[in-house]
Design an enzyme around this catalytic site. Structure first.
Site, PDB file in Angstrom:
ATOM      1  N   HIS A  14       0.793  -1.271  -0.019  1.00 27.61           N
ATOM      2  CA  HIS A  14      -0.043  -0.049  -0.092  1.00 27.61           C
ATOM      3  C   HIS A  14       0.867   1.179  -0.031  1.00 27.61           C
ATOM      4  O   HIS A  14       1.911   1.328   0.772  1.00 27.61           O
ATOM      5  CB  HIS A  14      -0.976  -0.087   1.354  1.00 27.61           C
ATOM      6  CG  HIS A  14      -1.937  -1.180   1.211  1.00 27.61           C
ATOM      7  ND1 HIS A  14      -2.471  -1.381   2.509  1.00 27.61           N
ATOM      8  CD2 HIS A  14      -2.395  -1.995   0.333  1.00 27.61           C
ATOM      9  CE1 HIS A  14      -3.177  -2.449   2.056  1.00 27.61           C
ATOM     10  NE2 HIS A  14      -3.288  -2.599   0.955  1.00 27.61           N
ATOM     11  N   HIS A  56       6.040   5.991  -0.326  1.00 32.02           N
ATOM     12  CA  HIS A  56       6.430   4.711   0.027  1.00 32.02           C
ATOM     13  C   HIS A  56       5.799   3.567   0.418  1.00 32.02           C
ATOM     14  O   HIS A  56       4.571   3.742   0.516  1.00 32.02           O
ATOM     15  CB  HIS A  56       7.654   4.846   1.283  1.00 32.02           C
ATOM     16  CG  HIS A  56       6.709   5.349   2.460  1.00 32.02           C
ATOM     17  ND1 HIS A  56       6.646   6.585   2.658  1.00 32.02           N
ATOM     18  CD2 HIS A  56       6.433   4.666   3.607  1.00 32.02           C
ATOM     19  CE1 HIS A  56       5.880   6.715   3.833  1.00 32.02           C
ATOM     20  NE2 HIS A  56       5.790   5.642   4.301  1.00 32.02           N
TER      21      HIS A  56
END
EC number: 3.1.4.-
Length: 314
Positions: free
Chosen positions: A186, A274
């Site tokens: 995610h 990230h």
């Protein structure tokens, strides 16, 4: 004889400016003609008796309904609610507010809620899914194993952020239908948002409408680094995005506009996109030294060579 009872404002009371509330008169109407004067007198006496009856009531036994402009007698007192069963009270010994939410970090792997629980708030996150190939999933699993070996020497417990990796290291388990479950990373596009239930559908529709004409794109990871949360009580090992950062930034701009409409905080001004793969309690439990150790292995180079297609925003 039958008739219809109606409650109307008395004309005799309408001119009395000292009355706080208008009393009601009772008019008994019938279809019979030729009503005698005697019956009219009885009717007048009945009005006086009823008014006297109202005047004799104590204030404590009279309920004045402004909405209906009527005065009612309270015949039965209100009953208190029954007490909570003793079995329920034992669940909260020494607590007076039995409906208050109590956080227990031991039930959440030591994590502490960053925002106090508010009844009716629904924590919401906007993120993109990165679906891993079997090869990429294997590489990340090896990175996790290496990281655990390094930090376990210092007595630090690290936990996987990837669903399916948290309990064991088995890859691509089969679901009940015999299909291989996909492993996903995610990438966040928002901070935690706290919406009311009735806002959720409207929020989602505004997001979706802004992405209707969005073109699919691809991304890759260029670095492995460490982050800490805003409360500085957890640290993360993450794969930082290289290619695809511009597209993600454009998506965040739209998410921020929608969040602002719902009076929610925007995402970070200069985000470093990230995908977190591991976390541990403590701001420095996962630090640069761990990242450097992983960069020296073949796994780091392998994961940076993979390209991932972005097709879904959640």
């Amino acid at each position: 004889m039958s008739g219809l009872v109606e409650y109307e404002l008395s004309d005799n009371e309408s001119d009395n400016e000292n009355n706080e509330f208008n009393l009601l008169s009772v008019d008994y109407k019938t279809d019979e003609e030729g009503e005698s004067e005697e019956r009219k007198e009885n009717s007048s006496e009945e009005k006086l008796l009823k008014r006297k009856k109202f005047d004799d009531l104590d204030d404590e036994h009279v309920v004045i309904s402004k909405k209906r402009e009527s005065i009612l007698k309270e015949e039965t007192p209100r009953k208190d609610l029954p007490p909570l069963p003793s079995d329920f009270l034992q669940l909260y010994p020494g607590k007076k507010d039995y409906t208050k939410h109590i956080d227990d970090p031991s039930k959440h792997q030591g994590r502490i809620r960053s925002k106090p629980h508010v009844e009716g708030d629904w924590a919401t996150h906007v993120y993109v899914d990165v679906t891993l190939t079997e090869e990429a999933d294997h590489i990340i699993n090896k990175i996790e194993e290496l990281a655990k070996e390094v930090v376990n020497k210092d007595g630090i417990k690290i936990i996987s952020c990837i669903e399916g990796h948290q309990d064991n290291n088995s890859l691509n388990e089969l679901d009940p239908n015999g299909h291989c479950e996909e492993t996903k990373l995610h990438i966040s596009l928002s901070k935690p948002l706290f919406l009311k239930y009735h806002q959720i559908e409207h929020f989602w529709n505004k997001l979706r409408n802004g992405f209707l004409n969005w073109k699919r794109f691809s991304l890759s990871f260029a670095n492995i680094t460490s982050f800490s949360n805003d409360d500085k009580n957890r640290s993360f090992l993450a794969l930082e995005v290289g290619k695809g950062s511009n597209e993600l930034k454009s998506m965040v701009d739209h998410v921020n506009k929608v969040a602002e409409d719902f009076r929610q905080n925007p995402f970070y001004e200069n985000p470093r996109f990230h995908a977190s793969i591991l976390w541990a309690l403590g701001e420095t439990s996962i630090d640069r030294s761990l990242c450097d150790a992983i960069k020296e292995t073949e796994y780091f180079e392998s994961i940076t060579q993979h390209v991932f297609n972005i097709e879904n925003m959640v």
